[in-house]
Structure formats: C-alpha cells, structure tokens
Design an enzyme around this catalytic site. Structure first.
Site, PDB file in Angstrom:
ATOM      1  N   ARG A  52       0.848  -1.315   0.110  1.00  0.00           N
ATOM      2  CA  ARG A  52      -0.127  -0.016   0.089  1.00  0.00           C
ATOM      3  C   ARG A  52       0.993   1.163  -0.001  1.00  0.00           C
ATOM      4  O   ARG A  52       2.166   1.108   0.149  1.00  0.00           O
ATOM      5  CB  ARG A  52      -0.975   0.012   1.278  1.00  0.00           C
ATOM      6  N   GLY A  53       0.270   2.428  -0.188  1.00  0.00           N
ATOM      7  CA  GLY A  53       1.102   3.749  -0.457  1.00  0.00           C
ATOM      8  C   GLY A  53       1.082   3.868  -1.709  1.00  0.00           C
ATOM      9  O   GLY A  53       1.572   3.010  -2.430  1.00  0.00           O
ATOM     10  N   ALA A  54       0.944   5.159  -2.031  1.00  0.00           N
ATOM     11  CA  ALA A  54       0.545   5.511  -3.500  1.00  0.00           C
ATOM     12  C   ALA A  54       1.993   5.184  -4.554  1.00  0.00           C
ATOM     13  O   ALA A  54       1.498   4.398  -5.471  1.00  0.00           O
ATOM     14  CB  ALA A  54       0.591   7.210  -3.711  1.00  0.00           C
ATOM     15  N   GLN A 184      -1.901   2.162   9.869  1.00  0.00           N
ATOM     16  CA  GLN A 184      -0.455   2.257   9.227  1.00  0.00           C
ATOM     17  C   GLN A 184       0.552   3.092  10.121  1.00  0.00           C
ATOM     18  O   GLN A 184       1.631   2.710  10.007  1.00  0.00           O
ATOM     19  CB  GLN A 184      -0.706   3.045   7.777  1.00  0.00           C
ATOM     20  N   ASP A 225      -1.743  10.831  -1.881  1.00  0.00           N
ATOM     21  CA  ASP A 225      -2.249  10.102  -2.900  1.00  0.00           C
ATOM     22  C   ASP A 225      -2.405  10.689  -4.257  1.00  0.00           C
ATOM     23  O   ASP A 225      -2.374   9.959  -5.143  1.00  0.00           O
ATOM     24  CB  ASP A 225      -3.273   9.244  -2.255  1.00  0.00           C
ATOM     25  N   ASN A 235      -5.055  12.573   0.809  1.00  0.00           N
ATOM     26  CA  ASN A 235      -4.036  11.837   1.490  1.00  0.00           C
ATOM     27  C   ASN A 235      -4.956  10.893   2.482  1.00  0.00           C
ATOM     28  O   ASN A 235      -6.341  10.943   2.673  1.00  0.00           O
ATOM     29  CB  ASN A 235      -3.071  12.420   2.271  1.00  0.00           C
ATOM     30  N   LYS A 236      -4.371  10.071   3.111  1.00  0.00           N
ATOM     31  CA  LYS A 236      -5.122   9.161   4.173  1.00  0.00           C
ATOM     32  C   LYS A 236      -6.095  10.069   4.920  1.00  0.00           C
ATOM     33  O   LYS A 236      -5.715  11.064   5.469  1.00  0.00           O
ATOM     34  CB  LYS A 236      -4.011   8.678   4.938  1.00  0.00           C
TER      35      LYS A 236
HETATM   36  O1  MRU Z   1      -4.199   3.272   2.196  1.00  0.00           O
HETATM   37  P1  MRU Z   1      -2.968   3.409   2.123  1.00  0.00           P
HETATM   38  O2  MRU Z   1      -2.152   2.650   3.169  1.00  0.00           O
HETATM   39  O3  MRU Z   1      -2.391   2.899   0.957  1.00  0.00           O
HETATM   40  O4  MRU Z   1      -2.796   4.871   2.398  1.00  0.00           O
HETATM   41  C1  MRU Z   1      -1.414   5.519   2.085  1.00  0.00           C
HETATM   42  C2  MRU Z   1      -1.452   6.978   2.450  1.00  0.00           C
HETATM   43  O5  MRU Z   1      -2.339   7.817   2.254  1.00  0.00           O
HETATM   44  C3  MRU Z   1       0.004   7.483   2.268  1.00  0.00           C
HETATM   45  O6  MRU Z   1       0.018   8.916   2.914  1.00  0.00           O
HETATM   46  C4  MRU Z   1       0.186   8.105   0.791  1.00  0.00           C
HETATM   47  O7  MRU Z   1      -0.187   6.799  -0.122  1.00  0.00           O
HETATM   48  C5  MRU Z   1       1.624   8.455   0.348  1.00  0.00           C
HETATM   49  S1  MRU Z   1       2.965   7.111   0.727  1.00  0.00           S
HETATM   50  C6  MRU Z   1       4.373   7.957   0.361  1.00  0.00           C
END
Ligand code: MRU
EC number: 5.3.1.23
Length: 330
Positions: A52-54, A184, A225, A235-236
């Site tokens: 996960r994470g963009a 997370q 994201d 973002n999250k």
């Molecule tokens: O749902 P996730 O864990 O994929 O969400 C991740 C985030 O919101 C991060 O802050 C974002 O992707 C940036 S990662 C460098």
C-alpha cells in the site's frame, strides 16, 4: 552520517520472474513475504493491502503488467484488472499508463516496470535530501499514516525527509498518528522508524490536537495519494483534520510527494475517494466493537485544500501549493 538501513518492500526476482512483496498486513509482528507469479496475484496484493502507499502501488502495478507480458496474458485485461484495484492514488494509473504505452510502442513492459522502480528509489532519496533542510535540530515532527519506505520503493516521502534529517545528525523526534482504522501509523511507521532507531512515539489520532495545543509539535509532514493542479491534496483520512489544527496553531504543514502523485488532468469531481469495507471500522482484531445493526463510514482518504498547506516537497524542489508553481515543475 550513520548507515541507513535499507528497507525494500518491493523486490523483483529476475531469475524466477516473480515479484516479492513484504506482506504489510503481517507487520509489525512478522516480516513475511508475499510472492506474485501473475497479474492476478498482483491485483489481489494491491486490493487487499499486502502492499500500500501511492508510489508502492504504482511500482507494484508496473510489475503486474510485466508479469502479464511474461505469462502471455491479455495485456488490456491485465491493465483493466489492475486499474480497478484501488481508486484514489494516482500513481497506480500513472504507472499502468506508462507500461501500456511501452507495450503499444513495442518496448518491453518489464524494462519499463524496472525503470519506474529505479526512478522511484532515486526520487524518494531526492525528496529526503531536499526536504530535510526544512527540519531544525530538536524538532518534533508529527506524521500521519505511513509515507515511508514501506509506502514507496525505498526511503519514503514524508519519512524520507525525516530519515535524512536524522542521518544528518539533527536530533529529532517523531510522533506517529496511529491512523485508524488500518493503523498504518502504529503498525508501519512505528515499525520502520524503530527498525532504524529513529525516536518515535505513537498517539491515538485524537491526541494530535492536544499535543499541538501544548506546543509539542514543531512541524507536520505527510505524504499524498493525489495532488491536483491547484494544490488540493488527497491523502489518508484524517489529514484534513490535522491541516486545520495546524493552521489554528500556526504549525507548518508540509506535504512530501513525487511528481508521479500529481494529477494535472483531473478536477475534484473526477477524484474517487475510496470507501472500504465498514468491517475495518466495526471490528478491532476480529472483535466487533460497534453494536450489531449499526453501520460505519469507512472513507480511506480525504481532501486538504491548498490554503492549509505550507509547502509541497518534491524531487524537483519545494513549492507553494499554487497552480503556477505546480505547472512550472512539469
Ligand atoms: O491506504 P494506504 O495505506 O495505501 O494509504 C497510504 C497513504 O495515504 C499515504 O500517506 C500516501 O499513499 C503517501 S505514501 C508515500
């Protein structure tokens, strides 16, 4: 500079032609790997948040396309399956489009996927090196979710800034929001910082405001994201609340993200905020905490307007969240 431990969540095995991912669902208790042998495994891994994470989602999806090529699958079917895994992080679509373009131009998808992967490592390193100048010795920095090595190919975005400040000898402390419901912050950010000995404390999400009021937070850095041309940041979930609190308390609020997270074509109405299974909110460790029959909201992301953002840290420099500055970067 101390030696940085190099946590890599995405590994391509060229001999076996398989993708190896750290299974982030198992952290922090177990460091296990999830092996993908075809694009369907990759789609599952993204959807179920093995990875996960963009930026990490984008790199992984690229290898999904490469596996489709290697296995002789229908490339368009693979492309569409991978596109439909998660809707908000634009890096997914960016990487898939790059791979499809390579295919249509008769180039190797695997080579393109490897290039995306290598570029992401370099990009994250640059974000850290550029952004760390904003950090002062003694700072306490609040971060949300996990925008670290685990969310990228290496180093991270927000956590890359923190890493480089730390390894450049600045005595900093990190406060990690636990980040309900997937945790997370508690599970991943705390894991990766602790793994390197970077001081970190975890708080419940609703403690952030109190710490700001007590004057214990100097800076906030989060990832993204998707960033629109006008500087709106997705973002999250919980990022927006933090940005509002930061403004009220006069605390700088930074977003660290690569250019692959910018979406210059879309406007707000085009962005789909992922809504995940409400069980993620209703249950903790398999135990239902919400009364039977009561529903929950489970939005995975939120939207932070540019006027709440002090600056955006990219691999090409630090900019204000303003259209002219964003367009100049491209
Ligand atoms: O749902 P996730 O864990 O994929 O969400 C991740 C985030 O919101 C991060 O802050 C974002 O992707 C940036 S990662 C460098």
């Amino acid at each position: 500079m101390n030696k940085m431990k190099d946590l890599r969540p995405i590994i391509w095995n060229d001999n076996k032609k398989e993708l190896i991912l750290i299974d982030q669902r198992k952290l922090p208790h177990k460091l296990e790997y999830f092996v993908c042998k075809n694009y369907k495994d990759v789609a599952y891994a993204i959807k179920d948040m093995v990875v996960r994470g963009a930026p990490a989602i984008g790199v992984t999806a690229g290898y999904g396309m490469a596996l489709a090529e290697i296995n002789g699958d229908d490339i368009y079917k693979a492309y569409n399956t991978l596109r439909n895994t998660r809707p908000t992080a634009v890096n997914l679509f960016w990487a898939l489009d790059r791979c499809l373009k390579a295919y249509n131009e008769g180039r190797s998808i695997l080579e393109e996927a490897k290039k995306i992967h290598e570029e992401d490592i370099e990009t994250c390193k640059k974000i850290g090196m550029i952004g760390e100048k904003l950090i002062e010795d003694g700072d306490t920095i609040l971060t949300h979710c996990n925008a670290g090595a685990l969310a990228t190919s290496a180093y991270g975005t927000a956590l890359s800034v923190i890493r480089f400040a730390y390894y450049n000898g600045k005595k900093i402390k990190v406060i990690a929001d636990e980040t309900r419901p997937r945790l997370q912050g508690a599970k991943l950010t705390a894991f990766e910082l602790n793994y390197e000995g970077i001081p970190v404390k975890v708080i419940t999400d609703n403690t952030a405001g109190f710490l700001m009021q007590k004057g214990e937070i100097d800076k906030i850095i989060v990832g993204a994201d998707r960033i629109l041309a006008d500087g709106t940041v997705y973002n999250k979930i919980g990022t927006y609340s933090l940005a509002v609190l930061a403004k009220y308390h006069g605390i700088p609020f930074y977003v660290a993200a690569p250019l692959s997270t910018f979406d210059l074509k879309s406007s707000e109405k085009d962005v789909i905020i992922e809504e995940r299974d409400e069980k993620e909110v209703a249950y903790i460790d398999g135990i239902r905490i919400v009364p039977e029959g009561v529903n929950c909201y489970n939005y995975a992301f939120d939207k932070t307007p540019p006027d709440l953002i002090t600056a955006i840290i990219t691999e090409k420099g630090i900019i204000k969240p303003k259209k002219e500055e964003i367009l100049r970067l491209f």
